[in-house]
Structures are given as structure tokens and as C-alpha cells.
Design an enzyme around this catalytic site. Structure first.
Site, PDB file in Angstrom:
ATOM      1  N   ARG A  47       0.821  -1.207   0.000  1.00  0.00           N
ATOM      2  CA  ARG A  47       0.000   0.000   0.000  1.00  0.00           C
ATOM      3  C   ARG A  47       0.856   1.259   0.000  1.00  0.00           C
ATOM      4  O   ARG A  47       0.535   2.245  -0.684  1.00  0.00           O
ATOM      5  CB  ARG A  47      -0.942  -0.021   1.203  1.00  0.00           C
ATOM      6  CG  ARG A  47      -1.869   1.189   1.324  1.00  0.00           C
ATOM      7  CD  ARG A  47      -2.507   1.620   0.025  1.00  0.00           C
ATOM      8  NE  ARG A  47      -3.143   0.525  -0.711  1.00  0.00           N
ATOM      9  CZ  ARG A  47      -3.439   0.582  -1.999  1.00  0.00           C
ATOM     10  NH1 ARG A  47      -3.151   1.664  -2.722  1.00  0.00           N
ATOM     11  NH2 ARG A  47      -4.012  -0.448  -2.597  1.00  0.00           N
TER      12      ARG A  47
ATOM     13  N   LYS B 112       1.354  24.775  -4.493  1.00  0.00           N
ATOM     14  CA  LYS B 112       0.114  24.161  -3.993  1.00  0.00           C
ATOM     15  C   LYS B 112       0.276  22.642  -4.002  1.00  0.00           C
ATOM     16  O   LYS B 112      -0.317  21.913  -4.788  1.00  0.00           O
ATOM     17  CB  LYS B 112      -1.072  24.605  -4.839  1.00  0.00           C
ATOM     18  CG  LYS B 112      -1.328  26.109  -4.737  1.00  0.00           C
ATOM     19  CD  LYS B 112      -2.440  26.559  -5.681  1.00  0.00           C
ATOM     20  CE  LYS B 112      -2.648  28.068  -5.586  1.00  0.00           C
ATOM     21  NZ  LYS B 112      -3.675  28.551  -6.532  1.00  0.00           N
TER      22      LYS B 112
ATOM     23  N   LYS C  85       3.983  39.423  -4.522  1.00  0.00           N
ATOM     24  CA  LYS C  85       2.578  39.297  -4.891  1.00  0.00           C
ATOM     25  C   LYS C  85       1.793  40.500  -4.362  1.00  0.00           C
ATOM     26  O   LYS C  85       2.364  41.405  -3.732  1.00  0.00           O
ATOM     27  CB  LYS C  85       2.019  37.971  -4.378  1.00  0.00           C
ATOM     28  CG  LYS C  85       2.842  36.770  -4.865  1.00  0.00           C
ATOM     29  CD  LYS C  85       2.159  35.455  -4.635  1.00  0.00           C
ATOM     30  CE  LYS C  85       1.107  35.195  -5.690  1.00  0.00           C
ATOM     31  NZ  LYS C  85       0.522  33.830  -5.582  1.00  0.00           N
TER      32      LYS C  85
ATOM     33  N   GLU D  91       4.138  39.986  -9.368  1.00  0.00           N
ATOM     34  CA  GLU D  91       2.781  39.735  -9.851  1.00  0.00           C
ATOM     35  C   GLU D  91       2.083  41.062 -10.151  1.00  0.00           C
ATOM     36  O   GLU D  91       2.158  42.006  -9.370  1.00  0.00           O
ATOM     37  CB  GLU D  91       1.986  38.976  -8.790  1.00  0.00           C
ATOM     38  CG  GLU D  91       0.535  38.736  -9.137  1.00  0.00           C
ATOM     39  CD  GLU D  91      -0.234  38.126  -7.983  1.00  0.00           C
ATOM     40  OE1 GLU D  91      -0.289  36.889  -7.918  1.00  0.00           O
ATOM     41  OE2 GLU D  91      -0.756  38.882  -7.138  1.00  0.00           O
TER      42      GLU D  91
ATOM     43  N   ASP E   2      -1.476  37.948 -13.691  1.00  0.00           N
ATOM     44  CA  ASP E   2      -2.483  37.194 -12.949  1.00  0.00           C
ATOM     45  C   ASP E   2      -3.895  37.458 -13.441  1.00  0.00           C
ATOM     46  O   ASP E   2      -4.338  38.615 -13.527  1.00  0.00           O
ATOM     47  CB  ASP E   2      -2.380  37.543 -11.461  1.00  0.00           C
ATOM     48  CG  ASP E   2      -3.191  36.607 -10.594  1.00  0.00           C
ATOM     49  OD1 ASP E   2      -3.161  35.391 -10.844  1.00  0.00           O
ATOM     50  OD2 ASP E   2      -3.853  37.085  -9.655  1.00  0.00           O
TER      51      ASP E   2
END
Length: 293
Positions: free
Chosen positions: A109, A144, A176, A206, A227
Site C-alpha cells: 500500500r 500548492k 505578490k 505579480e 495574474d
């Protein structure tokens, strides 16, 4: 295992592989081990088994699967038939394992969990890469990722033909919108970053609008992240940049939109879905021979 591949994919550090596999085995075996297998299978039994693809996909994660079996049987034989980065059809045998029956059963597994996750990411990445074929755009990943598994998930992206964005907060500057708000302005954020970034550290900023892009282009950065811009706005942005730095498109990217985004001329398209939404590829382990000993 088969002879070492000369592929650039063969880059997973062994210490990371072993740490992840040992942690996963500890989680599964707990304080008492595999009580089902230990109760039903002789300690001397040996078996031959295969890892097979139940669905078509791109192979990734063989090093972790091999490590899982070898942690429980150092003398097991693990033979790769379809290497990482290659395509497997439904029913194909990806690898063969020969060793202690108990070890094969107890590591099954953990091996399949790692490989299923990584093959799924590689397979989805390949779909995005194929969707932009013929353009100059690269498909890149994001941060992410599953906590603790980033190195493996980013490796899987490479297996699928994609490219890696920064690995973490430590290896590149990415200013950002919230950084800009906190710093007071785009100019202030960039100047502060340049004051502390080493000469090998890239700086990306960004922007949400062409007006912001105009400001950034006066500051000489390495890359701009465009973006949530539509194709028309992206084309205008690419013309404004005019090759002075790299361009990255991000936001609202999916398999239906990625081709149109790529055709705007951006250098890179970052896709969070590669790692946060990839379905696990269905794999199975099948015993093909066993000696009860």
C-alpha cells in the site's frame, strides 16, 4: 533494479526518498506490524508480483516503490519495465518484484500510494503539455502541493513533461499583491527586494493590470506574473514586455483555456491543478507466483 537511467528525471535525493518511505511504513505498521500478513503467511515464503497499470497514464515514483519493498526485504529484486516519464497503457506491467511474501504484502500500500499519486500528477501534467504543443509556452507547477511531499510532486510534474517553479519561499523572490500592499507600493517592494537578494536570486512580480505592468517594467525585474488576465490582455502585456523579461500567466487556467493562453506568447503558464487536483492513477499489485516455503 535495472541499470541506472541517464535520464534527467533520475534526480530524487535518496535521503528524501528513504525518509518519506520510512515515515509512511511507520504510519502503516504502527506498534504491531502487519498482523494480518504475519498471521497468515510464513516468514519463509517468497513471491513474485507485478505493479500493473489499471488505467493508462505516465509513470512516476518508482524510486519510492522500490525503497518501500527494500526497507522490508533488503534482498528483494525490483525490476523496472516502464521507466518514470514513460507512458503505460491499461494492463501494462510497470515493475516486477521478487522477494519475501510478507515484505511484498506489507509494503504494497505504501508503494502504490506514492506511485498512484505521482503517476496521477505526471499524467495530468502531460495532458497540459500536450495541449500547448507547438507553442513556446512551458507548463510550470506551483507551491500548492501536499505538505511533506513537494519534492516528489514536483518530480512527478517533470515526469509529465512540465517544469518546476520555485521550490519554496527560499529560492526565489515572488512579490505578490499582498506584499505590495504591505510594502506600500510596487516600487518600494521591488527596491527592498533588490537590496537584499543575492546576485543568483531571481525576482518576479505579480501584476493584475497593464498599468501595474508599466510600473514594473521600469524596475528591471527577471519575470512578471500576469495574474487572471484574459487572452487579449495577455497579448498586450507580452507586447509591452517585448522580451525584456520572462512572462508567466497564472489564474483561471484549465485544459479548456490553456491553449488560448499559450498562443498569446507568454513564456510560462503556472497551473496549481497539476498538484492540488490531479486524480490518483489506478495501479495494482498482483501476485503471479508464490512459494509457501
Amino acid at each position: 533494479m535495472t541499470a541506472a537511467s541517464s535520464s534527467p528525471l533520475a534526480t530524487l535525493p535518496r535521503n528524501l526518498v528513504l525518509a518519506a518511505v520510512r515515515g509512511a511504513l511507520d504510519e502503516d505498521l504502527g506498534l504491531s506490524g502487519d498482523i494480518t500478513t504475519d498471521a497468515t503467511v510464513s516468514a519463509h515464503a517468497r513471491s513474485d508480483a507485478v505493479i500493473a497499470a489499471r488505467k493508462p497514464g505516465i509513470v512516476s515514483g518508482l524510486a519510492l516503490a522500490e525503497a518501500a519493498f527494500r526497507e522490508l526485504d533488503a534482498d528483494c529484486d525490483f525490476t523496472v519495465l516502464i521507466e518514470d516519464g514513460s507512458a503505460a497503457a491499461a494492463g501494462d506491467t510497470i515493475a516486477r518484484i521478487s522477494g519475501s511474501s510478507r515484505a511484498v504484502l506489507s509494503a504494497e500500500r505504501v508503494a502504490l500510494n506514492f506511485m498512484g499519486r505521482m503517476c496521477g500528477i505526471a499524467t495530468l501534467t502531460r495532458r497540459y503539455v500536450d495541449a500547448v504543443a507547438g507553442t513556446s509556452a512551458q507548463i510550470v507547477d506551483t507551491r500548492k502541493t501536499t505538505p511533506g511531499l513537494r519534492a516528489f510532486e514536483k518530480y512527478a510534474v517533470r515526469c509529465g513533461g512540465g517544469h518546476n517553479h520555485r521550490f519554496g519561499l527560499f529560492d526565489a523572490v515572488l512579490i505578490k499583491d499582498n506584499h505590495i500592499v504591505a510594502a506600500g507600493s510596487i516600487e518600494a517592494a521591488i527596491k527592498s527586494a533588490k537590496a537584499v537578494a543575492g546576485h543568483m536570486t531571481k525576482i518576479e512580480v505579480e501584476v493584475d493590470t497593464l498599468e501595474q505592468l508599466e510600473i514594473v517594467m521600469r524596475e528591471n525585474v527577471d519575470c512578471v506574473l500576469l495574474d487572471n488576465m484574459g487572452p487579449d490582455e495577455l497579448r498586450k502585456a507580452v507586447r509591452m514586455v517585448a522580451g525584456r523579461c520572462l512572462t508567466e500567466a497564472s489564474g483561471s487556467v484549465n485544459l479548456d483555456t490553456v491553449r488560448a493562453i499559450a498562443e498569446t506568447g507568454v513564456n510560462m503558464i503556472s497551473v496549481g491543478a497539476l498538484t492540488h487536483s490531479a486524480p490518483v492513477l489506478d495501479l495494482g499489485l498482483d501476485f503471479i507466483a508464490a512459494d509457501k516455503a
